[in-house]
Design a protein around this motif. Structure first.
Motif, short mmCIF file in Angstrom:
data_model
loop_
_atom_site.label_atom_id
_atom_site.label_comp_id
_atom_site.label_asym_id
_atom_site.label_seq_id
_atom_site.Cartn_x
_atom_site.Cartn_y
_atom_site.Cartn_z
N LYS A 31 0.78 -1.15 -0.13
CA LYS A 31 0.01 -0.15 -0.09
C LYS A 31 0.80 1.28 -0.14
CE LYS A 31 -4.07 -1.66 0.43
NZ LYS A 31 -5.17 -1.76 -0.50
N PHE A 60 0.56 5.60 0.87
CA PHE A 60 -0.39 6.55 1.55
C PHE A 60 0.25 7.90 1.37
CE2 PHE A 60 -0.12 2.74 3.93
CZ PHE A 60 -1.67 2.47 4.08
N GLU A 115 -5.23 6.45 0.20
CA GLU A 115 -4.44 5.06 0.16
C GLU A 115 -4.70 4.56 -1.27
OE1 GLU A 115 -5.28 0.68 2.05
OE2 GLU A 115 -5.48 2.68 3.32
N GLU A 160 -2.79 1.38 -4.32
CA GLU A 160 -1.86 0.27 -4.40
C GLU A 160 -0.45 0.80 -4.82
OE1 GLU A 160 -2.31 -2.78 -3.53
OE2 GLU A 160 -4.38 -2.14 -2.93
N GLN A 200 4.16 1.37 2.22
CA GLN A 200 4.14 0.29 3.39
C GLN A 200 4.67 -0.92 2.89
OE1 GLN A 200 0.42 -0.97 4.88
NE2 GLN A 200 1.18 -1.01 6.66
#
Length: 100
Positions: free
Chosen positions: A1, A3, A54, A56, A99
């Protein structure tokens, strides 16, 4: 992910929405931005707002990536008093985190 945090030092507008693009492709939209009149008053600060998107992480390219921001189409033009912008943002910070 991945952000993306948008820190806005001020926002001027009526619709309260901002579209976000990564490498020319939409990644989301932030809404409910509060207009604080800082931009058309040449203010040095406005109402701080923070929003997070958020998406991909696979949408990020290796090397250079380009973020762009657009207000939704304005629709019919209504008079602008004293040349103030229809919509404007005073940026404080942009933070992109991935992440593992």
């Amino acid at each position: 992910k991945a952000f993306l945090t948008l820190g806005l030092a001020g926002y001027e507008g009526r619709r309260g929405r901002l579209r976000v693009f990564l490498n020319g492709q939409p990644v989301g939209e932030v809404a409910r931005l509060v207009s604080d009149s800082a931009a058309h008053r040449s203010g040095i600060h406005g109402a701080y707002q923070e929003r997070e998107l958020e998406f991909e992480a696979s949408r990020l390219q290796e090397g250079k990536n380009t973020l762009s921001f657009r207000f939704p189409p304005a629709g019919p033009v209504v008079g602008k008093a004293m040349g103030s912008p229809a919509e404007a943002i005073l940026w404080d910070a942009l933070r992109l985190e991935v992440q593992d």
